[in-house]
Structure formats: C-alpha cells, structure tokens
Enzyme design. Structure first.
Site, short mmCIF file in Angstrom:
data_model
loop_
_atom_site.label_atom_id
_atom_site.label_comp_id
_atom_site.label_asym_id
_atom_site.label_seq_id
_atom_site.Cartn_x
_atom_site.Cartn_y
_atom_site.Cartn_z
N SER A 7 84.49 20.08 -17.41
CA SER A 7 84.87 18.79 -16.83
C SER A 7 84.50 18.70 -15.34
O SER A 7 84.50 19.70 -14.61
CB SER A 7 86.37 18.53 -17.00
OG SER A 7 86.80 17.44 -16.21
N TYR B 284 95.88 19.67 -14.12
CA TYR B 284 94.72 19.79 -15.01
C TYR B 284 93.50 20.25 -14.22
O TYR B 284 92.77 21.17 -14.64
CB TYR B 284 94.45 18.46 -15.69
CG TYR B 284 93.20 18.42 -16.54
CD1 TYR B 284 93.14 19.08 -17.75
CD2 TYR B 284 92.07 17.72 -16.10
CE1 TYR B 284 91.99 19.05 -18.53
CE2 TYR B 284 90.92 17.68 -16.88
CZ TYR B 284 90.88 18.34 -18.09
OH TYR B 284 89.74 18.30 -18.85
#
Length: 290
Positions: free
Chosen positions: A173, A187
């Site tokens: 990501s 996260y």
C-alpha cells in the site's frame, strides 16, 4: 565506488519468462477484493493452480466454484483457439494471526512458484484514541507484519528451489510510505513496518535466488473503502493491481521490479519516490550518497 547491477549483486535471480502459463501460485486473502482479482487474473493468464488461502474455506469455494477441480471439459474440441484454459483452485484455511495455519499451508503448497501475500486488516484509528489505538495497532501489526513475517519464513525454502524464478509478492500500500489521513495512522504504521521487512527480505531472498516484489496500491475499489463512498466512486477496480503485477513480472530478459505502483494515484507517489528508490534500492546507497 563502481555501481553494481541487481543482476551482478544477485546472480541466482533469473527472468520469469514471457508467460506465467503452468505456474503454481498462492494468494492470501483470496476470497474477495484484490485477492480475488489476483486469483481471477492468474487463472486468465493460464496458471495451472492457485492456492486460495483465506480464513473461510467455504467463502473461497463459493468464489471459485468453477475451478475447484481440474477441468477436462472441451477436450474433444479440435479448434485450439476455442478451447478455454482451466486452472485448479485449491481453497486453504489461513489466518495470519494463527501461526499453525501458516505452517500447514506451507506443508500443502510445496509446488508453489509465486506467493502473493495480500491478506491484511485496516482499522479506522487515529493516534489519539488512547488504549483503542494501542489495541488496534497491535491487531494490525499481528496480521500485517508478524503474519507476513511468518509467511515469508515458511515459504522461503520452497521458493528457493524454483531455479531463480520463485517470487514473493507483498501488498504494502501507499500507506506504507506516508500517512495521508489521521484515521489511518495505526494502519500506516503497520504497513510501514511490513515495507521495512520487505526491504530486508529483498536482499536476503535475492541472495538465494528468490525475487521480492513490493506492491503499493493507492485507494482501490474494495470493501476496505466501501465506507468512503466518494473515494470508492473514483477508485480503480481491483483487477488493476493484479494485471499490473502480472505485466511487470513477465519478461524473458528483465527481472521483476522491486517496487510496483499499479494505479494512477500510486504512480504519482512513485514518481515522487523515484530518485530515492533509484539511489537506495537500485544502487544500494543506504544513505542516498551521490
């Protein structure tokens, strides 16, 4: 100091080839979203088998019902162009928070050529939520970092036997490179940690002939952003990530890239990151020295 190419630094690494037909792949988090798109795309490109690993075997069986057994359909067809290609999907139970399930799938998937670790968790947590932030970060670290680390350790010996063509793919990501919004803080921290592990694995696995690819998607239209309708409306489909990976690794002359930015928003970050990546990753200058 003379620059050393990746081919010279890791002489055991070999190009994958122009086709991935006949390869055996394992995908984690395979029952939905980007994971399901990976399974579908690999099948479309002619792999012989995909191990679809996720927490619910039943959900994988439902998602890939048509591929659960080797298909012998259409074998009587005389028109090769009209004969579809079929691959087997083998659903496996995997919980990255349960080390025993990781070891178990490694005992089963001994013929694997490509491992794609897509499974992960996201909590919408800011850094100032007290013990909730600590708890959620611990959960994200358990799955996104420790689970990945255990998976890499379990499959490294198997991928080492693939003649310089084994691949470990980690879905990291763009959040691993920056924290864009406050409620992605824990996260992003977990993904930054997994990216650091991926960087270390690149050197260690490269030395034994295993490719490592770190994939950094931007927002993709999956369940993870379903609670942000404005973002979901403009986000690319999950297949964008899968097809980008397959396109990047297929070559008879070039090695797979280490960094992959599959969608337009990710490519923008990748462009900004390019000079750093060239100096540090490609040229091995740990402090960015010219």
């Amino acid at each position: 100091m003379e620059d050393t190419t990746r081919e010279e630094k890791y002489p055991l690494l070999q190009p994958i080839g122009d086709s991935i037909e006949g390869k055996v792949v394992l995908v984690t988090g395979a029952n939905r979203g980007i994971g399901k798109a990976f399974v579908d795309s690999f099948l479309d490109h002619g792999v012989s088998k995909v191990y679809a690993a996720c927490r619910s075997v039943e959900s994988a069986e439902n998602a890939f019902h048509d591929h659960l057994e080797a298909s012998t359909q259409n074998t009587e067809s005389t028109d090769e162009k009209e004969t579809p290609k079929f691959g087997i999907v083998v659903p496996l139970r995997l919980d990255l928070g349960d080390p025993e399930t990781i070891l178990e799938i490694a005992r089963i998937a001994t013929d694997v050529d490509i491992v794609v670790n897509n499974a992960g968790v996201l909590t919408r947590t800011t850094a100032l939520e007290g013990e909730t932030a600590v708890h959620n970060l611990q959960h994200e670290m358990e799955i996104n970092v420790y689970g990945f680390l255990r998976l890499a350790n379990a499959f490294a010996p198997l991928l080492e036997t693939r003649g310089g063509k084994g691949i470990l793919v980690q879905i990291n990501s763009v959040a691993s490179m920056r924290c864009a919004v406050a409620n992605a803080s824990t996260y992003s921290a977990s993904k930054a940690a997994s990216f650091s592990i991926t960087q270390a694995l690149r050197g260690q696995l490269g030395a034994i002939g295993v490719h490592v690819v770190s994939v950094h998607p931007g927002p993709i239209n999956t369940d993870m952003i379903a609670d942000v309708p404005a973002l979901a409306a403009i986000a690319p489909r999950a297949a964008t990530v899968a097809e980008s990976l397959i396109d990047s690794i297929r070559s008879s002359t070039n090695l797979p890239p280490f960094l992959l930015f599959p969608d337009q928003k990710a490519k923008g970050l990748g462009k900004a990151y390019q000079s750093y990546a060239k100096l540090v990753f490609e040229e091995g200058k740990a402090y960015g020295e010219e």
